[in-house]
Scaffold this active site. Sequence first.
Site, PDB file in Angstrom:
ATOM      1  N   LYS A   6      18.942  -4.153  11.367  1.00 26.88           N
ATOM      2  CA  LYS A   6      18.436  -5.458  11.796  1.00 26.88           C
ATOM      3  C   LYS A   6      19.555  -6.490  11.636  1.00 26.88           C
ATOM      4  O   LYS A   6      19.997  -6.759  10.519  1.00 26.88           O
ATOM      5  CB  LYS A   6      17.217  -5.838  10.944  1.00 26.88           C
ATOM      6  CG  LYS A   6      16.658  -7.218  11.252  1.00 26.88           C
ATOM      7  CD  LYS A   6      15.434  -7.531  10.401  1.00 26.88           C
ATOM      8  CE  LYS A   6      14.988  -8.968  10.586  1.00 26.88           C
ATOM      9  NZ  LYS A   6      13.922  -9.351   9.656  1.00 26.88           N
ATOM     10  N   LEU A  44       2.568  -9.011  -3.525  1.00 28.07           N
ATOM     11  CA  LEU A  44       1.478  -9.843  -3.019  1.00 28.07           C
ATOM     12  C   LEU A  44       0.675 -10.480  -4.152  1.00 28.07           C
ATOM     13  O   LEU A  44       0.074 -11.540  -3.971  1.00 28.07           O
ATOM     14  CB  LEU A  44       0.569  -8.995  -2.123  1.00 28.07           C
ATOM     15  CG  LEU A  44       1.279  -8.373  -0.901  1.00 28.07           C
ATOM     16  CD1 LEU A  44       0.359  -7.398  -0.182  1.00 28.07           C
ATOM     17  CD2 LEU A  44       1.768  -9.454   0.056  1.00 28.07           C
TER      18      LEU A  44
HETATM   19  P1  FAD Z   1      -0.118  -3.419  -1.939  1.00 27.32           P
HETATM   20  O1  FAD Z   1       0.632  -2.677  -0.923  1.00 27.32           O
HETATM   21  O2  FAD Z   1      -1.442  -4.010  -1.545  1.00 27.32           O
HETATM   22  O3  FAD Z   1      -0.357  -2.429  -3.141  1.00 27.32           O
HETATM   23  C1  FAD Z   1      -1.352  -2.672  -4.125  1.00 27.32           C
HETATM   24  C2  FAD Z   1      -1.432  -1.467  -5.039  1.00 27.32           C
HETATM   25  O4  FAD Z   1      -2.322  -1.749  -6.106  1.00 27.32           O
HETATM   26  C3  FAD Z   1      -1.954  -0.208  -4.360  1.00 27.32           C
HETATM   27  O5  FAD Z   1      -1.186   0.906  -4.759  1.00 27.32           O
HETATM   28  C4  FAD Z   1      -3.353  -0.082  -4.906  1.00 27.32           C
HETATM   29  O6  FAD Z   1      -3.779   1.259  -4.973  1.00 27.32           O
HETATM   30  C5  FAD Z   1      -3.174  -0.651  -6.304  1.00 27.32           C
HETATM   31  N1  FAD Z   1      -4.419  -1.088  -6.901  1.00 27.32           N
HETATM   32  C6  FAD Z   1      -5.182  -2.152  -6.542  1.00 27.32           C
HETATM   33  N2  FAD Z   1      -6.284  -2.211  -7.336  1.00 27.32           N
HETATM   34  C7  FAD Z   1      -6.200  -1.179  -8.202  1.00 27.32           C
HETATM   35  C8  FAD Z   1      -7.029  -0.695  -9.231  1.00 27.32           C
HETATM   36  N3  FAD Z   1      -8.203  -1.278  -9.555  1.00 27.32           N
HETATM   37  N4  FAD Z   1      -6.647   0.404  -9.905  1.00 27.32           N
HETATM   38  C9  FAD Z   1      -5.482   1.027  -9.598  1.00 27.32           C
HETATM   39  N5  FAD Z   1      -4.656   0.623  -8.626  1.00 27.32           N
HETATM   40  C10 FAD Z   1      -5.017  -0.464  -7.931  1.00 27.32           C
HETATM   41  N6  FAD Z   1       6.982  -8.101   3.909  1.00 27.32           N
HETATM   42  C11 FAD Z   1       8.257  -8.020   4.336  1.00 27.32           C
HETATM   43  O7  FAD Z   1       9.195  -8.138   3.540  1.00 27.32           O
HETATM   44  N7  FAD Z   1       8.513  -7.786   5.663  1.00 27.32           N
HETATM   45  C12 FAD Z   1       7.536  -7.705   6.597  1.00 27.32           C
HETATM   46  O8  FAD Z   1       7.819  -7.470   7.768  1.00 27.32           O
HETATM   47  C13 FAD Z   1       6.192  -7.874   6.164  1.00 27.32           C
HETATM   48  N8  FAD Z   1       5.151  -7.840   7.042  1.00 27.32           N
HETATM   49  C14 FAD Z   1       3.883  -8.040   6.594  1.00 27.32           C
HETATM   50  C15 FAD Z   1       2.817  -8.131   7.496  1.00 27.32           C
HETATM   51  C16 FAD Z   1       1.528  -8.384   7.054  1.00 27.32           C
HETATM   52  C17 FAD Z   1       0.397  -8.516   8.028  1.00 27.32           C
HETATM   53  C18 FAD Z   1       1.273  -8.507   5.657  1.00 27.32           C
HETATM   54  C19 FAD Z   1      -0.121  -8.720   5.151  1.00 27.32           C
HETATM   55  C20 FAD Z   1       2.304  -8.401   4.754  1.00 27.32           C
HETATM   56  C21 FAD Z   1       3.607  -8.194   5.201  1.00 27.32           C
HETATM   57  N9  FAD Z   1       4.675  -8.138   4.315  1.00 27.32           N
HETATM   58  C22 FAD Z   1       5.957  -8.045   4.771  1.00 27.32           C
HETATM   59  C23 FAD Z   1       4.433  -8.136   2.868  1.00 27.32           C
HETATM   60  C24 FAD Z   1       4.547  -6.697   2.357  1.00 27.32           C
HETATM   61  O9  FAD Z   1       3.653  -5.871   3.037  1.00 27.32           O
HETATM   62  C25 FAD Z   1       4.266  -6.653   0.864  1.00 27.32           C
HETATM   63  O10 FAD Z   1       5.100  -7.563   0.189  1.00 27.32           O
HETATM   64  C26 FAD Z   1       4.555  -5.286   0.312  1.00 27.32           C
HETATM   65  O11 FAD Z   1       3.914  -4.297   1.036  1.00 27.32           O
HETATM   66  C27 FAD Z   1       4.166  -5.216  -1.132  1.00 27.32           C
HETATM   67  O12 FAD Z   1       2.789  -5.081  -1.291  1.00 27.32           O
HETATM   68  P2  FAD Z   1       2.277  -4.858  -2.772  1.00 27.32           P
HETATM   69  O13 FAD Z   1       2.925  -3.637  -3.310  1.00 27.32           O
HETATM   70  O14 FAD Z   1       2.410  -6.117  -3.520  1.00 27.32           O
HETATM   71  O15 FAD Z   1       0.703  -4.641  -2.579  1.00 27.32           O
END
Ligand code: FAD
Length: 505
Positions: free
Chosen positions: A80, A335
Amino acid sequence: MSHPPISKIVIVGGGTAGWMAAASLSRFVANRPISITLIESTAIGTVGVGEATIPSIVDFNNSIGLDELEFIRATRASFKLGIQFENWRTQGDRFFHPFADYGINFSGVEFQHYFYRLKKNNPTEDLHDYSIGSQLAKHNNFAQPRENPENPLADYSYAYHFDAALYAKVLRELSISRGVAHIDQKIEKVNLRDPDGFIESVLLDNGQVIESDLFIDCTGFKGLLIEENLHTGYEDWQQWLLCDAAVAVQSLNTTEPTPFTRVTALDAGWMWQIPLQHRTGNGYVFCSRFLDKAKAEETLLQRISGKTINTPKPFAFKAGRRKKVWNKNCYALGLASGFIEPLESTSISLIQTGITHLLTFFPDMSFDAGMIAEVNRRHQHEMERIRDFIVLHYKLTERTDTEFWRYCQAMEIPPSLEHKLELFKSCGHILQHEPEAFEKSSWLSIYNGFGIIPQRTDNRIDHFKDADIANQLAKIKQVLDQAGKNATSHAEFIRRHCVAPDFES
Ligand code: FAD
């Protein structure tokens, strides 16, 4: 007085944030008596998007010891060079935001001052003729910058588009190989300690109780630990960032992958197209006040040329930030720490800086209040600067064709952004509060892309003759034109160096 060290870390969540934390921390704790456990619930799953990045990802991967070409093969990634914006300023308009500087600074004065002086006499001058990133992208070409090149014009950055699920898999394998324990169970309850309210343990679905000194909350939007249990609070930024929903779908590639993300402004938001080696990620980010989910999905599907390969997935979110990312013995990443829509692909980079802050101020059992306050201050600063950068994209639109764009054009913006924008308009200086995720060249791309031309340029260049400036800039333009044209095509570069094993011919 010295305090006992941390001996146990529990990471909750196995999305990109959780596994990035595990990969990084497992390297950090090597040879120290610290255990790391990651708990996730595959039954709950991850958001499964987040596939476009900014250049800091290259450093992150290096820091955890990933080989670049192996990482690209394993995640079916593409390169990119920047982002192509379509229909943002007006319908039919297009501009590029490269991860590369423009021109060269002369005599201590930034390049844009020379450029705008030249443009005064030659209105057709195009800033993108002075960026290697833009020139490569124009021809769908790619080249890796050399380390410490003699010519500063050849010094530029790039990022990747990758498959988020495959990236998590790579990080998981790496983390587990370095001793991270992995538990696939849902957390049913979080136990707080009397009297200070620190997190003591979590109770799993199978009845097991897991204790820890430090908990890292990577549970996604809900913030299971930081919000649902510690009630930290969330600062809402929806008055500036209206979009609160998205729908995403993947499709087969119909052309070779471009070395850039495409973001196209639509009636109530914008659409992304992120090309990987084997498929394209597509999504419509929109404001639910102006568009319903069904219509957003219909619009998205109509605009995709390749065959879709999964069911469209909806998302709901609220722009803003967690008031503290570090509260007691809980540290929120990803997030769980806040969200700014993915227009400039900033979430993964925020995970990365969140990890850096934690490592820089790694606590002992005293959980020093001063260190915690400093980390929270840094996070707030970084999020606010990114917020301002994204808000700028909406505020500068000239579109008045829908209620959504009329609102954006008329809205009041944060005073910190107002000041930056007015300063650039008046004298061409780009204000940056260190450290910011986006360099001055990125701010310049957006100002320029939306047609903002400063009223005056730096006084220090007044003594240069127009002809001398024109000559210097013509030389730069020629070098970059040749370099952009003559590089290998992006698709060919991938085929030669890092094609995913299942696409090898
Ligand atoms: P998640 O992927 O939601 O993971 C949460 C974890 O917590 C999961 O493993 C789940 O199983 C666990 N969990 C939750 N509750 C429990 C429980 N009670 N017990 C045990 N485990 C639990 N970012 C970029 O940098 N570039 C992009 O192009 C981009 N595009 C995006 C587009 C969209 C529409 C969205 C919504 C977000 C985008 N993002 C992007 C942001 C990116 O997707 C996130 O920053 C990244 O995926 C990190 O997510 P996370 O690990 O914080 O949460």
